[in-house]
Design a protein around this motif. Structure first.
Motif, PDB file in Angstrom:
ATOM      1  N   ILE A   1      -3.217   4.237 -12.460  1.00 45.69           N
ATOM      2  CA  ILE A   1      -1.978   3.733 -11.852  1.00 45.69           C
ATOM      3  C   ILE A   1      -1.883   4.155 -10.390  1.00 45.69           C
ATOM      4  CG2 ILE A   1       0.549   3.913 -11.896  1.00 45.69           C
ATOM      5  CD1 ILE A   1       0.273   4.171 -14.994  1.00 45.69           C
ATOM      6  N   CYS A   2      -2.175   5.438 -10.107  1.00 47.08           N
ATOM      7  CA  CYS A   2      -2.044   5.932  -8.731  1.00 47.08           C
ATOM      8  C   CYS A   2      -3.082   5.311  -7.800  1.00 47.08           C
ATOM      9  CB  CYS A   2      -2.129   7.458  -8.711  1.00 47.08           C
ATOM     10  SG  CYS A   2      -0.657   8.236  -9.424  1.00 47.08           S
TER      11      CYS A   2
ATOM     12  N   GLN B   1       0.873  -1.167   0.000  1.00 49.12           N
ATOM     13  CA  GLN B   1       0.000   0.000   0.000  1.00 49.12           C
ATOM     14  C   GLN B   1       0.915   1.224   0.000  1.00 49.12           C
ATOM     15  OE1 GLN B   1      -2.910  -0.285   3.081  1.00 49.12           O
ATOM     16  NE2 GLN B   1      -4.369   1.028   2.030  1.00 49.12           N
ATOM     17  N   ILE B   2       1.054   1.840  -1.162  1.00 43.34           N
ATOM     18  CA  ILE B   2       1.968   2.974  -1.298  1.00 43.34           C
ATOM     19  C   ILE B   2       1.179   4.257  -1.032  1.00 43.34           C
ATOM     20  CG2 ILE B   2       3.486   4.194  -2.934  1.00 43.34           C
ATOM     21  CD1 ILE B   2       4.094   1.466  -4.177  1.00 43.34           C
ATOM     22  N   LYS B   3       1.258   4.732   0.218  1.00 46.40           N
ATOM     23  CA  LYS B   3       0.435   5.860   0.675  1.00 46.40           C
ATOM     24  C   LYS B   3       1.145   7.189   0.426  1.00 46.40           C
ATOM     25  CE  LYS B   3      -1.806   3.100   4.292  1.00 46.40           C
ATOM     26  NZ  LYS B   3      -2.054   2.964   5.750  1.00 46.40           N
ATOM     27  N   TYR B   4       1.104   7.642  -0.801  1.00 48.57           N
ATOM     28  CA  TYR B   4       1.698   8.935  -1.142  1.00 48.57           C
ATOM     29  C   TYR B   4       0.770  10.067  -0.678  1.00 48.57           C
ATOM     30  CZ  TYR B   4      -1.649   8.354  -4.941  1.00 48.57           C
ATOM     31  OH  TYR B   4      -2.810   8.142  -5.652  1.00 48.57           O
ATOM     32  N   ASP B   5       1.319  11.272  -0.593  1.00 45.77           N
ATOM     33  CA  ASP B   5       0.544  12.450  -0.216  1.00 45.77           C
ATOM     34  C   ASP B   5      -0.093  13.032  -1.483  1.00 45.77           C
ATOM     35  OD1 ASP B   5       0.013  15.380   0.218  1.00 45.77           O
ATOM     36  OD2 ASP B   5       0.696  14.882   2.246  1.00 45.77           O
ATOM     37  N   VAL B   6      -1.410  13.041  -1.534  1.00 48.77           N
ATOM     38  CA  VAL B   6      -2.130  13.478  -2.734  1.00 48.77           C
ATOM     39  C   VAL B   6      -1.804  14.936  -3.076  1.00 48.77           C
ATOM     40  CG1 VAL B   6      -4.402  13.844  -3.776  1.00 48.77           C
ATOM     41  CG2 VAL B   6      -4.004  11.834  -2.335  1.00 48.77           C
ATOM     42  N   LYS B   7      -1.706  15.777  -2.055  1.00 48.98           N
ATOM     43  CA  LYS B   7      -1.410  17.203  -2.293  1.00 48.98           C
ATOM     44  C   LYS B   7      -0.023  17.370  -2.912  1.00 48.98           C
ATOM     45  CE  LYS B   7      -4.408  19.038   1.352  1.00 48.98           C
ATOM     46  NZ  LYS B   7      -4.457  19.766   2.660  1.00 48.98           N
ATOM     47  N   ASP B   8       0.949  16.610  -2.396  1.00 48.55           N
ATOM     48  CA  ASP B   8       2.311  16.680  -2.954  1.00 48.55           C
ATOM     49  C   ASP B   8       2.319  16.230  -4.411  1.00 48.55           C
ATOM     50  OD1 ASP B   8       3.294  17.571  -0.563  1.00 48.55           O
ATOM     51  OD2 ASP B   8       4.179  15.655   0.064  1.00 48.55           O
ATOM     52  N   LEU B   9       1.555  15.173  -4.682  1.00 52.33           N
ATOM     53  CA  LEU B   9       1.512  14.651  -6.053  1.00 52.33           C
ATOM     54  C   LEU B   9       0.869  15.679  -6.992  1.00 52.33           C
ATOM     55  CD1 LEU B   9       2.140  12.200  -7.858  1.00 52.33           C
ATOM     56  CD2 LEU B   9      -0.173  11.373  -7.416  1.00 52.33           C
ATOM     57  N   ARG B  10      -0.187  16.324  -6.535  1.00 45.51           N
ATOM     58  CA  ARG B  10      -0.845  17.341  -7.364  1.00 45.51           C
ATOM     59  C   ARG B  10       0.100  18.513  -7.637  1.00 45.51           C
ATOM     60  NH1 ARG B  10      -6.744  17.165  -4.347  1.00 45.51           N
ATOM     61  NH2 ARG B  10      -7.611  15.425  -5.553  1.00 45.51           N
ATOM     62  N   ARG B  11       0.872  18.913  -6.606  1.00 50.73           N
ATOM     63  CA  ARG B  11       1.821  20.008  -6.791  1.00 50.73           C
ATOM     64  C   ARG B  11       2.880  19.642  -7.829  1.00 50.73           C
ATOM     65  NH1 ARG B  11       0.927  21.420  -1.221  1.00 50.73           N
ATOM     66  NH2 ARG B  11       2.384  19.810  -0.516  1.00 50.73           N
ATOM     67  N   PHE B  12       3.328  18.373  -7.756  1.00 51.27           N
ATOM     68  CA  PHE B  12       4.334  17.905  -8.720  1.00 51.27           C
ATOM     69  C   PHE B  12       3.782  17.948 -10.139  1.00 51.27           C
ATOM     70  CE2 PHE B  12       6.047  14.196 -11.129  1.00 51.27           C
ATOM     71  CZ  PHE B  12       7.328  14.702 -11.357  1.00 51.27           C
ATOM     72  N   ILE B  13       2.573  17.468 -10.339  1.00 49.46           N
ATOM     73  CA  ILE B  13       1.951  17.462 -11.673  1.00 49.46           C
ATOM     74  C   ILE B  13       1.747  18.901 -12.164  1.00 49.46           C
ATOM     75  CG2 ILE B  13      -0.137  16.835 -12.969  1.00 49.46           C
ATOM     76  CD1 ILE B  13      -0.366  14.360 -11.129  1.00 49.46           C
ATOM     77  N   ALA B  14       1.349  19.785 -11.245  1.00 49.71           N
ATOM     78  CA  ALA B  14       1.140  21.190 -11.618  1.00 49.71           C
ATOM     79  C   ALA B  14       2.444  21.880 -12.007  1.00 49.71           C
ATOM     80  CB  ALA B  14       0.485  21.942 -10.461  1.00 49.71           C
ATOM     81  N   SER B  15       3.562  21.382 -11.487  1.00 49.06           N
ATOM     82  CA  SER B  15       4.865  22.002 -11.774  1.00 49.06           C
ATOM     83  C   SER B  15       5.440  21.590 -13.125  1.00 49.06           C
ATOM     84  CB  SER B  15       5.874  21.625 -10.677  1.00 49.06           C
ATOM     85  OG  SER B  15       6.263  20.249 -10.808  1.00 49.06           O
TER      86      SER B  15
ATOM     87  N   LYS C   1       4.413   8.383 -22.446  1.00 51.93           N
ATOM     88  CA  LYS C   1       4.463   7.329 -21.416  1.00 51.93           C
ATOM     89  C   LYS C   1       5.478   7.676 -20.333  1.00 51.93           C
ATOM     90  CE  LYS C   1       5.543   4.021 -24.223  1.00 51.93           C
ATOM     91  NZ  LYS C   1       5.551   4.889 -25.431  1.00 51.93           N
ATOM     92  N   THR C   2       6.592   8.310 -20.739  1.00 49.90           N
ATOM     93  CA  THR C   2       7.674   8.584 -19.784  1.00 49.90           C
ATOM     94  C   THR C   2       7.208   9.503 -18.664  1.00 49.90           C
ATOM     95  OG1 THR C   2       9.305   8.338 -21.551  1.00 49.90           O
ATOM     96  CG2 THR C   2      10.039   9.423 -19.549  1.00 49.90           C
ATOM     97  N   ILE C   3       6.396  10.511 -18.992  1.00 51.08           N
ATOM     98  CA  ILE C   3       5.945  11.431 -17.943  1.00 51.08           C
ATOM     99  C   ILE C   3       4.957  10.741 -17.008  1.00 51.08           C
ATOM    100  CG2 ILE C   3       3.957  12.530 -19.088  1.00 51.08           C
ATOM    101  CD1 ILE C   3       6.757  14.252 -17.052  1.00 51.08           C
ATOM    102  N   VAL C   4       4.174   9.817 -17.540  1.00 49.74           N
ATOM    103  CA  VAL C   4       3.266   9.021 -16.694  1.00 49.74           C
ATOM    104  C   VAL C   4       4.092   8.170 -15.726  1.00 49.74           C
ATOM    105  CG1 VAL C   4       1.584   7.127 -16.687  1.00 49.74           C
ATOM    106  CG2 VAL C   4       1.379   8.977 -18.366  1.00 49.74           C
ATOM    107  N   ALA C   5       5.163   7.562 -16.265  1.00 53.48           N
ATOM    108  CA  ALA C   5       6.055   6.771 -15.411  1.00 53.48           C
ATOM    109  C   ALA C   5       6.688   7.656 -14.342  1.00 53.48           C
ATOM    110  CB  ALA C   5       7.140   6.114 -16.262  1.00 53.48           C
ATOM    111  N   ALA C   6       7.070   8.889 -14.732  1.00 53.58           N
ATOM    112  CA  ALA C   6       7.700   9.819 -13.785  1.00 53.58           C
ATOM    113  C   ALA C   6       6.760  10.138 -12.626  1.00 53.58           C
ATOM    114  CB  ALA C   6       8.103  11.101 -14.506  1.00 53.58           C
ATOM    115  N   ILE C   7       5.465  10.305 -12.920  1.00 55.38           N
ATOM    116  CA  ILE C   7       4.483  10.607 -11.865  1.00 55.38           C
ATOM    117  C   ILE C   7       4.362   9.424 -10.902  1.00 55.38           C
ATOM    118  CG2 ILE C   7       2.024  11.046 -11.442  1.00 55.38           C
ATOM    119  CD1 ILE C   7       2.070  12.611 -14.165  1.00 55.38           C
ATOM    120  N   ALA C   8       4.358   8.195 -11.466  1.00 52.11           N
ATOM    121  CA  ALA C   8       4.297   6.992 -10.616  1.00 52.11           C
ATOM    122  C   ALA C   8       5.555   6.872  -9.762  1.00 52.11           C
ATOM    123  CB  ALA C   8       4.118   5.758 -11.483  1.00 52.11           C
TER     124      ALA C   8
END
Length: 682
Positions: A269-270, A239-253, A291-298
């Protein structure tokens, strides 16, 4: 002990060690293997009326011998056997080449049946075989033709199959449950085996084929669905419990907005990462779909949850390319990333391995170097394999086993139609990026005949003068005596002479050592080579945004999907790019395929067309595709049966009685499934 269907073929009379070895090479080890070694086609050897026969048709003629058989010799090892038959008041010349030993079977005045190819102009038959004489064997209407090899002839295989069926037919297992036989109106497997080997009519052969195809599809789908249920039911995934807010900030950047397709796939995937279930997902994306950017988000989500990730790719060039692009994204965020390949220096490698084992590294990118025994992870949570078909099943498993049930994501740029992907990769969830990022300049594709190649060279030179680079692809490395196609070595020499001192030309092919290939690709990437002549080894390779021209020789020898993959090596920068297909198609289908390439840039559309025009073997190119290899069934031509088998397999596996009901015992035995209690299975 009595006889068993799994007895070695060596129990049959006349199967000594050499013959057994020849059968083993064909994948035939047991009696059941032999009975499942079905003919790949049939010769219709029914006797025909002379007036019904078309030129060059293979036919059987029966008549009386009216001339002595004469053997003529020409050359050291060649001979011709000639005689005449009288058929329906017409005298027909019969000729056998290099079969002088048949002379004793040809008796003046006796009746004879000969199978061969009819020459309408000469009113003659080129014999293939003698089927029977008035004093010899009778003939059937259909002759089974088997895959054979140097060690064993197909006629011998037929005789062995006949013996095996006579002695073991009552032991042939019936795997398809009766309710499914009734539902789909299937004959018994015993009847089907007989009908496949010894058909007396086309209808009998057709009914036999229907049953055999459904059974092999059902067994395959049951294995997939059992594996899928086991993976889902185990509940031991991370169970990979990432922080949703951090992930959104990363995608927005990110310097661009994700496409709708990328957003959908990222969500799939998430969601898997956060679930306690084990992720086993295939990500399909066309060339340049992101695909590479999708992999980067994961990868970011996994690092954010304090787990490590591994990204394994087939070549060092590709690994370096991923390292370069991912470092730009992750360095400002203090996500620790490293590159491990066969070229990594000893001292640097030791440091990387220590940091990986101690948990100081979040992401490791590498080639086969990642699956070495001395590579240890602290907390491996995600394994991504790029171009997964380039790795063997065992190689992928070794990397996965370096963690405790890490989530797994496979990526491929080979577009497979969604329905086919779901059915053939049934143990995986399938995500598809079916949309290209905005702003990509379409690649202009044209096709031309070889006689116009001078014009192609002139166009290519105009692009080179603008500072761009070009690929030239050939189907072969060296000249072939059997194929009239261009080869890379010859083209390399001609282009080197043509461009002389103006431009540097490089050569790349599969026979070169890995270090040589890497060196040439580096030179091309660094613009030290203006033109790269290559075979299809660059199909999945380095990203060279400065390459704007792709010339493909003998393009009609490639499948549409492969042409599309090759075309995808250009159009990766901000310049307009071109793909020129040089071909001389001999058929309407060949011309249609060239036109299709000029009309669409959608890899999924092309893969559908490839399926229609050429079938799965050409769509996926090599055996590395990972697609199943069925004995009789065709995943394209028999897709309806494959889909029906998938649905039935899913229902069976989810039926609580499947693992305990006696009526499924033979099916469970054939699948190698242990008998579990209802409680254990659910």
């Amino acid at each position: 002990m009595g006889k068993k269907i799994y007895d070695s073929v060596s129990v049959l009379p006349s199967v000594g060690q050499k013959r057994q070895e020849a059968l083993n090479q064909l994948g035939v080890f047991t009696i059941l293997d032999l009975l499942s070694h079905f003919p790949f086609r049939y010769e219709d050897i029914q006797e025909k009326n002379l007036l019904e026969i078309e030129d060059q048709e293979k036919v059987t003629l029966k008549g009386n011998v009216v001339s002595e058989a004469v053997v003529s010799r020409f050359g050291p090892k060649k001979n011709r056997l000639s005689f005449r038959l009288i058929i329906e008041h017409a005298v027909i010349s019969i000729t056998f080449f290099n079969q002088s030993y048949l002379k004793n079977k040809i008796v003046l005045g006796e009746e004879l049946a000969v199978f061969g190819k009819w020459d309408a102009k000469r009113k003659s038959l080129t014999g293939i075989k003698i089927l029977g004489t008035s004093s010899g064997d009778s003939t059937n209407d259909f002759e089974s033709i088997y895959k054979a090899n140097k060690g064993i002839k197909q006629k011998t295989i037929f005789e062995l199959v006949k013996k095996a069926y006579q002695n073991y037919h009552e032991l042939i297992p019936e795997n398809v449950p009766n309710e499914l036989k009734e539902k789909y109106r299937l004959i018994s497997h015993n009847e089907a085996v007989y009908g496949m080997h010894f058909p007396t009519s086309q209808e009998q052969s057709k009914q036999a084929r229907r049953e055999v195809i459904f059974e092999e599809f059902l067994l395959y789908q049951l294995k997939l669905q059992s594996l899928r249920k086991k993976q889902k039911a185990a509940g031991y995934g991370l169970q990979i419990k990432y922080d949703v807010k951090d992930l959104r900030r990363f995608i927005a950047s990110l310097p661009f907005e994700l496409t709708k397709a990328q957003k959908r796939v990222v969500n799939e995937i998430c969601t898997d990462l956060k679930e306690p279930m084990h992720m086993h997902r295939l990500l399909q994306g066309d060339v340049g779909s992101g695909k590479t950017i999708v992999a980067a988000i994961a990868l970011f989500a996994t690092a954010n949850a304090k787990y490590q990730s591994a990204l394994m790719v087939p070549t060092e060039i590709l690994a370096e390319q991923h390292m370069e692009s991912l470092s730009q994204l992750f360095d400002p965020l203090e996500v620790r990333i490293a590159l491990l390949t066969g070229s990594t220096k000893v001292k640097e490698r030791r440091i990387i391995l220590e940091e990986l084992e101690n948990g100081q590294l979040d992401i490791i990118i590498g080639t086969h170097a990642l699956i070495q025994k001395d590579v240890y992870f602290s907390r491996l949570g995600l394994v991504i394999t790029d171009e997964q078909h380039r790795f063997g099943v065992n190689q992928r498993k070794i990397l996965r086993d370096k963690g405790k049930e890490p989530d797994v994501l496979f990526m491929t740029a080979t577009p497979i139609p969604r329905t086919l992907a779901i059915t053939t990769y049934g143990e995986m969830d399938v995500s598809i990026i079916d949309e290209l990022p905005a702003g990509r300049i379409p690649i202009e594709t044209t096709w031309t005949r070889p006689k116009n190649f001078e014009l192609t060279l002139e166009f290519m030179e105009r692009q080179l003068r603008l500072g761009s680079q070009a690929y030239v692809i050939c189907p072969l490395i060296e000249e072939s005596e059997t194929l009239d196609v261009k080869n890379a070595t010859d083209i390399y020499e001609k282009l080197s002479a043509y461009y002389a001192t103006r431009y540097q030309v490089g050569l790349l092919h599969g026979k070169m050592k890995s270090a040589e290939k890497e060196q040439v690709m580096h030179q091309f990437k660094e613009n030290k080579l203006a033109v790269l002549v290559s075979t299809t080894v660059i199909e999945v390779g380095v990203n060279v945004p400065n390459a704007t021209t792709m010339v493909i020789y003998d393009a009609d020898r490639f499948g549409l999907s492969q042409l599309h993959q090759l075309r995808g090596r250009v159009g990766r920068g901000h310049k307009e790019s071109y793909c020129i297909l040089v071909a001389n198609p001999k058929s309407e289908t060949g011309i249609e395929r060239m036109k299709i390439m000029t009309e669409t840039l959608d890899g999924f559309v092309l893969s559908e067309k490839d399926l229609e025009l050429r079938g799965a073997g050409d769509l996926f190119g090599s055996k590395q595709s990972g697609l199943p290899n069925f004995k009789v069934g065709d995943i394209i031509g028999d897709f309806g049966a494959l889909e029906a088998a998938r649905q039935e397999a899913t229902e069976l596996v989810n039926n609580p009685k499947f693992m305990i009901d006696p009526k499924y015992s033979q099916l469970r035995k054939s699948l190698g499934l242990e008998q579990l209690s209802e409680q254990n299975f659910n």
